[in-house]
Design a protein around this motif. Structure first.
Motif, PDB file in Angstrom:
ATOM      1  N   TYR A 160      74.483  45.032  16.974  1.00  0.00           N
ATOM      2  CA  TYR A 160      73.313  45.286  16.128  1.00  0.00           C
ATOM      3  C   TYR A 160      72.071  44.636  16.742  1.00  0.00           C
ATOM      4  CZ  TYR A 160      70.139  45.337  12.192  1.00  0.00           C
ATOM      5  OH  TYR A 160      69.047  45.528  11.399  1.00  0.00           O
ATOM      6  N   LEU A 161      72.243  43.401  17.217  1.00  0.00           N
ATOM      7  CA  LEU A 161      71.116  42.729  17.869  1.00  0.00           C
ATOM      8  C   LEU A 161      70.658  43.530  19.080  1.00  0.00           C
ATOM      9  CD1 LEU A 161      72.162  39.000  17.691  1.00  0.00           C
ATOM     10  CD2 LEU A 161      70.193  40.081  16.632  1.00  0.00           C
ATOM     11  N   LEU A 162      71.654  44.009  19.825  1.00  0.00           N
ATOM     12  CA  LEU A 162      71.342  44.788  21.021  1.00  0.00           C
ATOM     13  C   LEU A 162      70.551  46.035  20.630  1.00  0.00           C
ATOM     14  CD1 LEU A 162      71.990  44.805  24.037  1.00  0.00           C
ATOM     15  CD2 LEU A 162      73.992  46.187  23.533  1.00  0.00           C
ATOM     16  N   PHE A 163      71.018  46.682  19.567  1.00  0.00           N
ATOM     17  CA  PHE A 163      70.389  47.915  19.079  1.00  0.00           C
ATOM     18  C   PHE A 163      68.933  47.645  18.698  1.00  0.00           C
ATOM     19  CE2 PHE A 163      69.215  50.094  15.102  1.00  0.00           C
ATOM     20  CZ  PHE A 163      69.221  51.413  15.527  1.00  0.00           C
ATOM     21  N   MET A 164      68.720  46.555  17.935  1.00  0.00           N
ATOM     22  CA  MET A 164      67.361  46.250  17.492  1.00  0.00           C
ATOM     23  C   MET A 164      66.461  45.988  18.699  1.00  0.00           C
ATOM     24  SD  MET A 164      67.511  46.744  14.420  1.00  0.00           S
ATOM     25  CE  MET A 164      65.898  46.330  13.850  1.00  0.00           C
ATOM     26  N   LYS A 165      67.012  45.314  19.703  1.00  0.00           N
ATOM     27  CA  LYS A 165      66.177  45.010  20.867  1.00  0.00           C
ATOM     28  C   LYS A 165      65.810  46.257  21.638  1.00  0.00           C
ATOM     29  CE  LYS A 165      67.390  40.332  21.027  1.00  0.00           C
ATOM     30  NZ  LYS A 165      68.558  39.529  21.040  1.00  0.00           N
ATOM     31  N   LEU A 166      66.801  47.136  21.807  1.00  0.00           N
ATOM     32  CA  LEU A 166      66.528  48.388  22.534  1.00  0.00           C
ATOM     33  C   LEU A 166      65.451  49.180  21.801  1.00  0.00           C
ATOM     34  CD1 LEU A 166      70.161  49.423  23.458  1.00  0.00           C
ATOM     35  CD2 LEU A 166      68.345  48.799  25.043  1.00  0.00           C
ATOM     36  N   ALA A 167      65.667  49.314  20.475  1.00  0.00           N
ATOM     37  CA  ALA A 167      64.712  50.099  19.690  1.00  0.00           C
ATOM     38  C   ALA A 167      63.336  49.442  19.776  1.00  0.00           C
ATOM     39  CB  ALA A 167      65.181  50.182  18.248  1.00  0.00           C
ATOM     40  N   ALA A 168      63.326  48.119  19.639  1.00  0.00           N
ATOM     41  CA  ALA A 168      62.051  47.404  19.646  1.00  0.00           C
ATOM     42  C   ALA A 168      61.313  47.625  20.961  1.00  0.00           C
ATOM     43  CB  ALA A 168      62.303  45.924  19.442  1.00  0.00           C
ATOM     44  N   LEU A 169      62.040  47.481  22.049  1.00  0.00           N
ATOM     45  CA  LEU A 169      61.403  47.638  23.359  1.00  0.00           C
ATOM     46  C   LEU A 169      60.740  48.996  23.479  1.00  0.00           C
ATOM     47  CD1 LEU A 169      63.836  45.997  25.899  1.00  0.00           C
ATOM     48  CD2 LEU A 169      61.405  45.549  25.606  1.00  0.00           C
ATOM     49  N   GLN A 170      61.527  50.040  23.138  1.00  0.00           N
ATOM     50  CA  GLN A 170      60.988  51.395  23.322  1.00  0.00           C
ATOM     51  C   GLN A 170      59.809  51.631  22.386  1.00  0.00           C
ATOM     52  OE1 GLN A 170      63.878  54.477  23.281  1.00  0.00           O
ATOM     53  NE2 GLN A 170      65.300  53.400  24.617  1.00  0.00           N
ATOM     54  N   LEU A 171      59.934  51.143  21.150  1.00  0.00           N
ATOM     55  CA  LEU A 171      58.840  51.373  20.207  1.00  0.00           C
ATOM     56  C   LEU A 171      57.588  50.617  20.643  1.00  0.00           C
ATOM     57  CD1 LEU A 171      60.779  51.338  16.854  1.00  0.00           C
ATOM     58  CD2 LEU A 171      59.556  53.253  17.821  1.00  0.00           C
ATOM     59  N   MET A 172      57.787  49.424  21.163  1.00  0.00           N
ATOM     60  CA  MET A 172      56.632  48.660  21.656  1.00  0.00           C
ATOM     61  C   MET A 172      55.919  49.470  22.736  1.00  0.00           C
ATOM     62  SD  MET A 172      56.590  45.684  20.217  1.00  0.00           S
ATOM     63  CE  MET A 172      57.668  44.677  19.256  1.00  0.00           C
ATOM     64  N   GLN A 173      56.734  49.992  23.663  1.00  0.00           N
ATOM     65  CA  GLN A 173      56.114  50.755  24.752  1.00  0.00           C
ATOM     66  C   GLN A 173      55.346  51.933  24.170  1.00  0.00           C
ATOM     67  OE1 GLN A 173      59.604  51.625  26.969  1.00  0.00           O
ATOM     68  NE2 GLN A 173      59.752  49.567  27.860  1.00  0.00           N
ATOM     69  N   GLN A 174      55.962  52.612  23.197  1.00  0.00           N
ATOM     70  CA  GLN A 174      55.276  53.754  22.587  1.00  0.00           C
ATOM     71  C   GLN A 174      53.981  53.305  21.927  1.00  0.00           C
ATOM     72  OE1 GLN A 174      57.094  56.273  19.874  1.00  0.00           O
ATOM     73  NE2 GLN A 174      58.848  56.753  21.158  1.00  0.00           N
ATOM     74  N   LYS A 175      54.099  52.211  21.167  1.00  0.00           N
ATOM     75  CA  LYS A 175      52.936  51.733  20.445  1.00  0.00           C
ATOM     76  C   LYS A 175      51.810  51.472  21.435  1.00  0.00           C
ATOM     77  CE  LYS A 175      53.352  49.304  16.103  1.00  0.00           C
ATOM     78  NZ  LYS A 175      53.861  48.142  15.408  1.00  0.00           N
ATOM     79  N   ALA A 176      52.181  50.815  22.509  1.00  0.00           N
ATOM     80  CA  ALA A 176      51.173  50.481  23.502  1.00  0.00           C
ATOM     81  C   ALA A 176      50.498  51.744  24.003  1.00  0.00           C
ATOM     82  CB  ALA A 176      51.833  49.740  24.654  1.00  0.00           C
ATOM     83  N   SER A 177      51.333  52.789  24.230  1.00  0.00           N
ATOM     84  CA  SER A 177      50.734  53.995  24.800  1.00  0.00           C
ATOM     85  C   SER A 177      49.968  54.772  23.734  1.00  0.00           C
ATOM     86  CB  SER A 177      51.815  54.873  25.420  1.00  0.00           C
ATOM     87  OG  SER A 177      52.705  55.263  24.396  1.00  0.00           O
ATOM     88  N   LYS A 178      50.430  54.731  22.486  1.00  0.00           N
ATOM     89  CA  LYS A 178      49.831  55.644  21.515  1.00  0.00           C
ATOM     90  C   LYS A 178      49.171  54.942  20.338  1.00  0.00           C
ATOM     91  CE  LYS A 178      50.320  60.205  19.958  1.00  0.00           C
ATOM     92  NZ  LYS A 178      51.199  60.901  19.070  1.00  0.00           N
ATOM     93  N   MET A 179      49.446  53.659  20.185  1.00  0.00           N
ATOM     94  CA  MET A 179      48.925  52.905  19.054  1.00  0.00           C
ATOM     95  C   MET A 179      49.212  53.603  17.724  1.00  0.00           C
ATOM     96  SD  MET A 179      47.912  50.277  20.452  1.00  0.00           S
ATOM     97  CE  MET A 179      47.123  49.438  19.112  1.00  0.00           C
ATOM     98  N   GLU A 180      50.412  54.103  17.597  1.00  0.00           N
ATOM     99  CA  GLU A 180      50.774  54.725  16.314  1.00  0.00           C
ATOM    100  C   GLU A 180      51.854  53.877  15.653  1.00  0.00           C
ATOM    101  OE1 GLU A 180      52.134  58.574  17.186  1.00  0.00           O
ATOM    102  OE2 GLU A 180      50.525  59.545  16.127  1.00  0.00           O
ATOM    103  N   THR A 181      51.894  53.946  14.318  1.00  0.00           N
ATOM    104  CA  THR A 181      52.960  53.152  13.684  1.00  0.00           C
ATOM    105  C   THR A 181      54.293  53.873  13.854  1.00  0.00           C
ATOM    106  OG1 THR A 181      52.330  54.297  11.691  1.00  0.00           O
ATOM    107  CG2 THR A 181      51.618  52.005  11.918  1.00  0.00           C
ATOM    108  N   PRO A 182      55.315  53.135  14.158  1.00  0.00           N
ATOM    109  CA  PRO A 182      56.636  53.758  14.278  1.00  0.00           C
ATOM    110  C   PRO A 182      57.121  54.186  12.905  1.00  0.00           C
ATOM    111  CG  PRO A 182      56.818  51.388  14.337  1.00  0.00           C
ATOM    112  CD  PRO A 182      55.360  51.700  14.322  1.00  0.00           C
ATOM    113  N   THR A 183      58.036  55.096  12.875  1.00  0.00           N
ATOM    114  CA  THR A 183      58.410  55.635  11.563  1.00  0.00           C
ATOM    115  C   THR A 183      59.908  55.641  11.354  1.00  0.00           C
ATOM    116  OG1 THR A 183      58.439  57.759  12.567  1.00  0.00           O
ATOM    117  CG2 THR A 183      56.429  57.137  11.445  1.00  0.00           C
ATOM    118  N   SER A 184      60.222  56.137  10.188  1.00  0.00           N
ATOM    119  CA  SER A 184      61.590  55.967   9.705  1.00  0.00           C
ATOM    120  C   SER A 184      62.539  57.017  10.261  1.00  0.00           C
ATOM    121  CB  SER A 184      61.565  56.086   8.195  1.00  0.00           C
ATOM    122  OG  SER A 184      62.592  56.918   7.764  1.00  0.00           O
TER     123      SER A 184
END
Length: 1310
Positions: free
Chosen positions: A617-641
């Motif tokens: 689960y920790l691994l999952f959260m980190k993977l998701a977090a990393l990718q979402l961070m990268q997305q956020k950086a590129s698009k500055m959009e809030t991640p969604t559900s």
């Protein structure tokens, strides 16, 4: 560190168990949390007092509570000193008789001050028997033989021997030390460096045990039962008594009471004697005919009521003692009657029939559980039935093996036989009808019952309404394994083929399913991480299951849905299951896996599955977090559900990443990172707009961690993967491939994370096992099976901190040797007939432990051995084999087999051919090996000194083996509400709210008592924590009283020399010292030291703490030389286990320096204090308070040394006329000794190194971020040290040093 009040092992294990209900969304307790406050009040109805009028004594008042039953008042009266001889009476209120089973609140007119009259009732045969039994119990109340014999849930306690009953009344002893000079010298064998390890002090002779003889004989007369014409005169039965004055009398029990008759041993004359002394109670009658009885009975009852109640209350499960003194075997009518009338288990209160165990076990589960009082009632009923069932099953299993029960299939051969006794079904652990042929035959049949028991335990903990398991107890006795199960109604009349409507009876050839079972099992699948899957049956049809194929569903005649054969509830362990064509990950192959095991039923423990899922689960959260961070950086959009709006966490357990698994690679992430992950999980969950990109992120992360859903994190295992004989449909090939990978990953996780994590915890002394059982406990909590013990030891050997793991290595090797010996002993015993049992066991022990090179076994005398040996009957009872092959075993052969077993089973190379080599090579103690093998196999030996090392005679004779007890495994039902209270109490204490914590824990104690009765390991933990809190809050008397209970309970429930008991003794000694009971404190510490020497030996990190305690107390009573012996030993041990630069070692140097100062040996004092100063300076820096304190102390020592030198010079110069200034030698004040005692026991603050401080700040910051949501954000005003939670930090992180008043460092031990 263990001492800093970890709760005992049992509580740690339950953390997992308690989580279960929360995950499956079935637990109503969660919703009801807010209401607990009001609910609790319901239980604590205010009590009131009533007046009791009993014949022949003054009226007295009694405190009662409204929810007690009338019969509880009966019990109290039967226990009171002045009314204990009455059993057959009723209570009357205003002339109306009260019903035995009604609650007091339902009795009309019963209120404060009501008068209850005790009215003697006429006897019946049943009442007369109960009366005689009660009188016998009163006569035997101080006699420990029941505890030594392991009957009726009696067990031993020796605390009162060491306290002389003077706890609590500390007032008397307060006068200070001048009053009584104390003898502080311990026996030689307790001193540091002693090689002697005597056994006798383990069970010191209690002076109360020399029982006062009230009667010589009390027994049933041979004239029973009364003939018809006497029955019509009211005779119920006849007793025969020989008084202490040697007068022989015959007594009639009649409906009106007891009187003397004129019968003799050979002549029947039932007419009343004259005088006949008719008395309603047997005791009153005996008082009249025997002056000795009258005097001694009164003294005996006085002593009985003075004993602490915890010394005499029955324990919930039987505890057996592995040693016992030579006991006289006295006549005892009740015991004799019990043995022959085989009181099947219809205990006194059940009217005339055997108990229907299955019905009782299942109806208690069906009780309502909507609110707290209902849940308490339900849990109490479940617990009570379970402990009764366990006791009955154990008795039955022993009767089966001893050949006292007729088989239901007597014509079959022994191994195949099955038995029914007292509504319990018994089967032997052999492979009947080649059932386990593909799994390892008899070996598999031997482990299947324990696997099944683990399954039952797990399904019981999940507690799904409508799904029923069988009462199951596994008993190992005399080398046989017996499974005892409650009986499904109707199962015996039907064929198994017809009754199984779910699962498979032939390991997956024919498989059936059932919608109702799928629905019930589906509700367990989330908490148990079981995947719903499809398999093919022999007709190639797809069948859907939600458990392993062996799990069978049977609907009983009572309409209940039962599941049984839960032996593969958890996924297989691939490290021990070589599958042709399957490659294991590199971590496994590097460690030499897969290894073929002797059976194919190896599965992962539930703790491992949970840890693995959490890790993922920790691994999952980190993977998701990393990718979402990268997305956020590129698009500055809030991640969604996710589309279904569910958070990626399937359950509260995985959703709480507060405790990442130790040793996992992800642990390095900083606190803020984890908090971000948590925050992310919430944002992912909360946003409803669906952004395909973030959905893709989640999907990728799910794929990467092996989640079965692509929209949310959800890991489940298919328990049938790699199961011989199970086939899967084509359409599921992908799923099967993923599942195989998941199993490989789990196997690798065990080797790469869990075992290194365990070794790391041991190196940091975060866990401190002291014997085999506590080591096994620590391994199992981390999900490591005992078959990995060899791997754990390998890792210990390779560890850079090998020296700091010395104790673990010794315990591990001892455990490895005794477990291997146990495996051999099991098959050895199966070949021994009953008459040769003590000879065979003593011969085995000689081969195992004695240095005598060629022990000879004593065969049973020839005249006892039947001449018709050759006609071997095929169907003799299991325990009556008649070969004497066991007699030819030699020590060389046994040790060769032990080494072979260690290699085959644990994959570890033992380097020893005899016991003496083993002791020499690995630094073991023979007495410790004897204790371990006895506990594991149920042997009880005579309490005496054994000369293990004599080369002229064997250590054991057959007279030394007193008994062999069963080793029993059973389900431990839990008190869930009480446990939640206990945890929230602990949490409050962590945050520094001691008062609130104390209230919650008191509440938990009430609830525990409500469910478990007075005696239980969890109550023991509760009492220990309460004692510690009271101590911190300055209430020493209360601390003493609670800790005394904790010690007594630990002795009674866990064993007199269990590591937990040793800890409890140490705590009690501290509180005694604080209450100025110095000699008691010392004798308690000496007892703890003796026990630790016996259980492990001297070289253990915990010994340093113990010796520091002893040394400080001795310093306090000015026994300087003795004190130094202990303190210097503590210093040596600390240096070895914590490294010469540890703060613990600095403290140790300081303590030694103080004693040298008191002896005015300033040079030595300076030397030690300098060592300490150097450590503080390098670890904490110049400016730290500790370093400054140390340097101040150095100055002071130097001044004293200089002053002393001046004086000496003065004397040399001027001779006797010298003018000598008085020297200031400091005898330590009690307060300063107590202060140091508190420091070493982790109760006050131990300063932190800078690094620790940083870690601690980060940890607290993280916790605070995680607690933002929770309502209590107010900080504790003053720093307080407390008992840490089970996951205690290494205790150098004692808590915040007073010097750093930094708002973010915590005031509490984490």
């Amino acid at each position: 560190m263990l001492l800093n009040g970890n709760c005992p092992e049992s509580l740690k294990k339950e953390e997992g168990a308690v989580e279960l209900p929360r995950e499956n969304g079935l637990d109503e307790a969660e919703g009801g949390d807010e209401t607990t406050g009001q609910e609790v009040i319901v239980i604590q109805d205010t009590g009131f007092s009533v007046k009791i009028l009993a014949p022949g004594i003054e009226p007295f008042s009694l405190q009662v509570s409204p929810q007690e039953m009338v019969q509880e008042i009966h019990q109290v009266l039967m226990d009171r000193e002045d009314t204990c001889h009455r059993t057959c009476f009723s209570l009357h209120l205003d002339g109306n008789m009260l019903d035995h089973f009604s609650e007091l609140r339902s009795v009309e007119g019963l209120q404060e001050g009501s008068v209850l009259r005790v009215v003697e009732e006429p006897y019946t045969v049943r009442e007369a028997r109960i009366h005689v039994r009660h009188v016998r119990d009163l006569l035997k109340s101080l006699d420990p033989s029941d505890a030594f014999n392991g009957v009726d849930c009696n067990s031993l306690s020796f605390l009162s021997v060491f306290t002389d009953g003077d706890l609590g009344d500390s007032g008397k002893r307060k006068k200070g030390l001048e009053m009584d000079p104390i003898d502080c010298t311990p026996p030689e064998y307790i001193l540091p460096g002693s090689r002697e390890r005597p056994l006798c002090p383990l069970q010191p002779q209690n002076h109360d045990w020399k029982p006062l003889q009230c009667l010589k004989v009390l027994t049933m007369s041979g004239w029973n039962p009364p003939p018809g014409n006497r029955k019509m005169h009211g005779d119920l039965m006849y007793l025969f008594v020989i008084t202490a004055e040697d007068r022989q009398v015959s007594i009639t029990a009649s409906t009106r009471g007891f009187y003397l008759n004129q019968s003799t041993a050979y002549h029947f004359n039932p007419k009343p004697a004259s005088p006949r002394f008719l008395s309603h109670s047997l005791v009153e009658l005996l008082n009249q005919i025997s002056p000795t009885f009258k005097k001694n009975f009164a003294v005996l009852q006085k002593k009985r009521v003075q004993r602490h109640p915890f010394e005499r209350i029955a324990t919930p499960f039987q505890v057996y003692s592995w040693t016992a003194p030579q006991a006289e075997h006295a006549m005892d009518c009740v015991r004799a009657e019990d043995a022959y009338t085989s009181r099947l288990g219809y205990e006194e209160h059940i009217p005339g029939q055997t108990r229907d165990w299955n019905e009782e076990l299942q109806t208690t589960r069906e009780l309502p559980r909507k609110n707290l009082p209902e849940r308490l009632l339900r849990e109490r009923a479940i617990f009570k039935v379970h402990s009764d069932f366990t006791a009955a099953a154990t008795r039955g299993a022993m009767a089966v093996i001893d050949g006292n029960v007729m088989a239901i299939n007597p014509s079959e051969e022994t191994k195949m036989q099955m038995f029914i006794w007292n509504n319990i079904f018994f089967s032997l652990g052999f492979d009947v009808r080649d059932h386990y042929k593909d799994f390892g035959g008899d070996v598999a049949a031997y482990v299947a019952p324990t696997n099944d028991l683990n399954g039952v335990r797990t399904y019981n903990a999940v507690d799904v309404e409508g799904l029923y398991t069988l009462g199951t107890v596994v008993v190992d006795y005399r080398g046989y394994r017996v499974t005892a199960q409650s009986i499904i109604p109707g199962i015996l009349e039907r064929d198994q083929e017809q009754s199984v409507i779910y699962g498979s009876i032939d390991f997956g050839k024919t498989v059936v399913s059932h919608p109702r079972y799928l629905e019930l099992l589906e509700r367990t699948s989330r908490p148990l991480k079981i995947l719903r899957h499809r398999v093919l049956n022999d007709r190639d049809e797809e069948v859907e299951l939600c458990s392993s194929v062996e799990c069978k569903g049977i609907i009983g005649n009572d309409g209940r849905h039962y599941i049984l054969d839960l032996l593969r509830t958890f996924p297989p362990d691939l490290n021990f299951l070589p599958v042709p064509g399957e490659e294991l990950p590199e971590e496994c192959t590097r460690a030499g896996f897969p290894r073929a095991h002797r059976h194919k039923l190896c599965c992962l423990r539930q703790e491992l599955v949970d840890a693995f899922v959490e890790h993922r689960y920790l691994l999952f959260m980190k993977l998701a977090a990393l990718q979402l961070m990268q997305q956020k950086a590129s698009k500055m959009e809030t991640p969604t559900s996710l589309e279904n709006g569910r958070p990626p966490s399937p359950d509260s357990k995985s959703g709480d990443p507060q405790q990442p698994e130790t040793g996992s690679e992800e642990e390095g992430s900083s606190a803020s990172g984890l908090a971000k992950v948590k925050e992310l999980a919430e944002t992912i969950a909360s946003d409803d707009s669906t952004d395909p990109r973030s959905r893709e992120v989640i999907c990728n992360a799910c794929k990467a961690v092996g989640s079965i859903s692509s929209t949310a994190f959800d890991i489940r295992f298919n328990p049938d993967i790699f199961s011989p004989g199970v086939r899967f449909p084509e359409s599921c090939q992908d799923e099967v491939r993923d599942q195989k990978q998941l199993l490989k990953d789990a196997a690798a996780f065990l080797l790469s994370c869990q075992i290194p994590g365990l070794v790391k915890d041991c190196t940091d002394h975060a866990v401190l096992p002291m014997d085999g059982a506590t080591l096994a406990e620590v391994m199992r909590q981390r999900g490591i099976n005992m078959r990995y013990l060899g791997k754990v030891l390998d890792l210990v050997l390779q560890s850079p901190a090998r020296d700091q793991l010395d104790h673990i290595y010794k315990i591990g090797i001892g455990e490895l040797i005794t477990r291997s010996a146990k495996h051999i002993f099991k098959t050895y015993l199966q070949g021994v007939e009953l008459s040769g049992l003590s000879a065979a066991i003593s011969h085995f022990l000689n081969c195992f432990l004695s240095s005598y090179p060629n022990p000879v076994a004593h065969l049973p005398a020839d005249e006892l051995v039947s001449k018709k040996r050759n006609k071997r009957r095929k169907n003799r009872p299991p325990g009556t084999a008649d070969n004497t092959a066991w007699a030819v075993m030699t020590p060389q052969e046994l040790w060769k087999n032990i080494c072979q077993e260690a290699k085959n089973y644990f994959d570890f190379n033992l380097d020893c051919e005899t016991v003496d080599q083993a002791v020499e090579t690995y630094g073991l103690q023979k007495i410790t090996l004897l204790r371990e093998i006895s506990l594991k196999t149920g042997i009880q030996i005579l309490l005496k000194e054994y000369s293990f090392d004599s080369r002229h005679k064997p250590a054991f004779t057959e007279e030394d083996v007193l008994n062999i007890f069963p080793v029993v495994k059973h389900v431990n039902p839990k008190a869930s509400d009480a446990f939640h209270f206990f945890q929230s109490g602990q949490a409050k204490v962590q945050q520094g709210f001691l008062k609130e914590g104390c209230e919650l824990i008191n509440e938990a104690l009430n609830l525990f008592n409500n469910v478990y009765g007075a005696m239980h390991v969890e109550i023991c933990a509760c009492l220990r924590l309460l004692a510690r809190l009271h101590y911190i809050m300055g209430d020493y008397a209360e601390a003493l009283s609670n800790q005394q209970k904790a010690v007594l309970m630990s002795e009674r429930v866990m064993g007199i020399e269990h590591p937990n008991t040793i800890q409890e003794y140490m705590h009690l000694a501290l509180y005694c010292f604080a209450s100025s009971q110095l000699s008691t404190a010392l004798s308690l510490l000496y007892r703890a030291r003796y026990l630790m020497l016996l259980v492990f030996g001297e070289d253990h990190p915990e010994m340093a703490l113990l010796d520091n305690n002893i040394g400080l107390v001795l310093h306090g009573v000015m026994e300087y030389d003795l004190s130094l012996r202990f303190l210097e030993n503590a210093l040596a041990v600390s240096t070895k286990y914590h490294g010469p630069k540890a703060l613990k070692v600095a403290l140790s140097h300081h303590l030694v320096a103080r004693v040298y100062e008191s002896k005015a040996e300033f040079r030595s004092a300076l030397q030690h204090e300098k060592e300490g100063y150097t450590i503080y300076k390098t670890q904490l820096g110049e400016d730290h308070e500790k370093t400054k304190e140390s340097s101040e102390y150095l100055k002071c020592l130097t001044q004293q040394a200089v002053a002393l030198q001046r004086t000496m010079n003065e004397i040399y110069r001027n001779g006797s006329s010298a003018n000598i200034p008085p020297l200031k030698f400091t005898a330590p004040s009690m307060a300063s000794v107590l202060e140091q005692l508190n420091v070493i026991n982790g109760i006050l603050f131990i300063p932190l190194s800078q690094k620790d401080l940083e870690n601690l700040k980060a940890e607290v910051a993280r916790r605070q971020q995680l607690q933002e949501a929770s309502k209590n954000r107010d900080k504790s005003e003053e720093p307080m040290a407390t008992e840490p939670e089970p996951a205690a930090a290494p205790d150098d992180m004692g808590s915040q040093p007073p010097a750093t008043k930094d708002p973010s460092s915590p005031s509490l031990q984490e």
